[in-house]
Design an enzyme around this catalytic site. Structure first.
Site, PDB file in Angstrom:
ATOM      1  N   CYS A  37      92.239 117.342 -31.930  1.00  0.00           N
ATOM      2  CA  CYS A  37      92.384 116.250 -32.889  1.00  0.00           C
ATOM      3  C   CYS A  37      94.027 115.908 -33.151  1.00  0.00           C
ATOM      4  CB  CYS A  37      91.615 116.610 -34.041  1.00  0.00           C
ATOM      5  SG  CYS A  37      91.726 115.498 -35.517  1.00  0.00           S
ATOM      6  N   CYS A  40      94.349 117.070 -37.165  1.00  0.00           N
ATOM      7  CA  CYS A  40      94.584 118.449 -37.584  1.00  0.00           C
ATOM      8  C   CYS A  40      96.039 119.003 -37.608  1.00  0.00           C
ATOM      9  CB  CYS A  40      93.651 119.571 -36.622  1.00  0.00           C
ATOM     10  SG  CYS A  40      91.864 119.349 -37.033  1.00  0.00           S
ATOM     11  N   ASN A 138      87.338 103.162 -43.035  1.00  0.00           N
ATOM     12  CA  ASN A 138      86.042 102.930 -42.038  1.00  0.00           C
ATOM     13  C   ASN A 138      85.531 104.415 -41.671  1.00  0.00           C
ATOM     14  OD1 ASN A 138      86.533 100.101 -41.804  1.00  0.00           O
ATOM     15  ND2 ASN A 138      88.206 100.604 -40.200  1.00  0.00           N
ATOM     16  N   HIS A 149      88.165 112.891 -38.057  1.00  0.00           N
ATOM     17  CA  HIS A 149      88.803 113.663 -39.084  1.00  0.00           C
ATOM     18  C   HIS A 149      89.064 112.633 -40.504  1.00  0.00           C
ATOM     19  CE1 HIS A 149      91.941 116.966 -39.903  1.00  0.00           C
ATOM     20  NE2 HIS A 149      92.167 116.196 -40.996  1.00  0.00           N
ATOM     21  N   HIS A 151      90.032 110.329 -42.825  1.00  0.00           N
ATOM     22  CA  HIS A 151      91.227 109.590 -43.064  1.00  0.00           C
ATOM     23  C   HIS A 151      90.960 108.027 -43.322  1.00  0.00           C
ATOM     24  CE1 HIS A 151      90.263 108.371 -38.873  1.00  0.00           C
ATOM     25  NE2 HIS A 151      91.026 107.254 -39.133  1.00  0.00           N
TER      26      HIS A 151
HETATM   27 ZN   LIG Z   1      91.106 116.984 -37.171  1.00  0.00          ZN
END
Ligand SMILES: [Zn+2]
Ligand SMILES: [Zn+2]
Ligand SMILES: [Zn+2]
Length: 309
Positions: A37, A40, A138, A149, A151
């Site tokens: 990711c 992260c 979204n 993740h 955001h």
């Molecule tokens: Zn992540």
């Protein structure tokens, strides 16, 4: 690569043509992150530890540069008109917790997000090429979120786009519609989901979306930077409350579109794309072609269901 604003001669509205964005990741996170990711800690976009974080989008529809005169170009427009797509496109990371969301951040965690939204709004409005700032999220693959993740994003537009412009025109002609709507909704009560800490959460009287919601402060503050500390806590609590209700009602993470309107009386819109668990509500030809939406769920029923969880 085509990356510009083009004026639609039929509507005289701007369209951002960002053909190079086809190269952006499609549910394929960068493999350099700790668990693949990029958001992260240690990932491509978050090399250092953070609580919340904002950075420029790698695939920006609007990019920094010299100011453009969109209104002037529009005023004199004949034939095909295009301009550089100036502005800003930023990503906002809500938490280092990959599995988190606005529902699980807690009020203090959500308050940190609200503070960052306010800080970025103020900073972007300082830039001469930016006329309007839209904070949005979204959530979920169903609405095109490419990385799970938690955001959101921020666009800085070189003009005031049609939806907030329309709300500002209504305010200029009829007085603040948010003050009026919140006062009426709270007095009526049928569509109120929550009213606490200076912020009301309602399913609007004429909601265009099933389970759509409007969050607004009772106080007439124009934007996120104007919110006092207490009101920022109120917004944080309202966000955590609503997204938690969504997830309980739909028994899992409900996908949604969310955006913050600033400029007249700050407020937040939520627009989930489902009409029932597992059942998408499609916005189809009759609606796109007319601009008039049909909502298959009565706002009063949606509000009652959200209150009950
Ligand atoms: Zn992540
Ligand atoms: Zn107002
Ligand atoms: Zn609005």
């Amino acid at each position: 690569m085509t990356h510009e604003l083009r004026l639609d001669p039929l509507t005289r509205e701007w369209v951002a043509i960002v053909a190079d964005r086809q190269g952006r990741p499609n549910l394929a996170p960068d493999p350099t992150g700790p668990d693949g990711c990029p958001f992260c800690v240690g990932g491509l976009e978050a090399p250092e530890p953070y609580t919340v974080r904002a950075f420029e989008n790698r695939w920006p529809p609007f990019a920094p540069g010299a100011p453009i005169d969109a209104d002037g170009a529009l005023a004199g427009a004949t034939g095909f008109v295009s301009l550089p797509a100036r502005g800003a496109s930023e990503v906002v990371l809500y938490s280092p917790d990959h599995a988190g969301s606005l529902a699980t951040l807690g009020v203090a965690g959500a308050r940190a997000v609200v503070d960052l939204w306010a800080e970025r709004t103020a900073a972007l409005l300082e830039r001469p090429e930016i006329e309007h700032v839209l904070v949005f999220e979204n959530r979920g693959a169903l609405v095109g979120a490419t990385i799970p993740h938690p955001h959101g994003q921020i666009y800085g537009f070189p003009f005031v786009p049609p939806v907030p412009r329309r709300e500002a025109e209504v305010a200029a002609a009829h007085g603040c519609p948010v003050c009026a709507a919140i006062a009426r909704e709270v007095a009526d009560g049928a569509r109120v989901v929550r009213d606490a800490d200076g912020w009301a959460t309602v399913v609007p009287f004429a909601s265009a979306y099933p389970y759509g919601a409007l969050l607004a402060p009772h106080a007439h503050d124009d934007g996120l930077p104007a919110l006092a500390a207490k009101s920022r806590d109120g917004l944080a609590a309202a966000l955590v409350d609503l997204v938690s209700r969504y997830d309980r009602l739909f028994d899992g993470e409900l996908p949604y579109l969310m955006w913050v309107h600033q400029g007249v009386h700050v407020h937040v819109h939520f627009a989930p794309p489902l009409r029932a668990p597992g059942t998408p509500r499609f916005v189809a030809s009759g609606e796109v072609g007319s601009g008039t939406f049909g909502n298959p769920v009565a706002p009063e029923a949606a509000a009652a269901a959200l209150r009950a969880v």
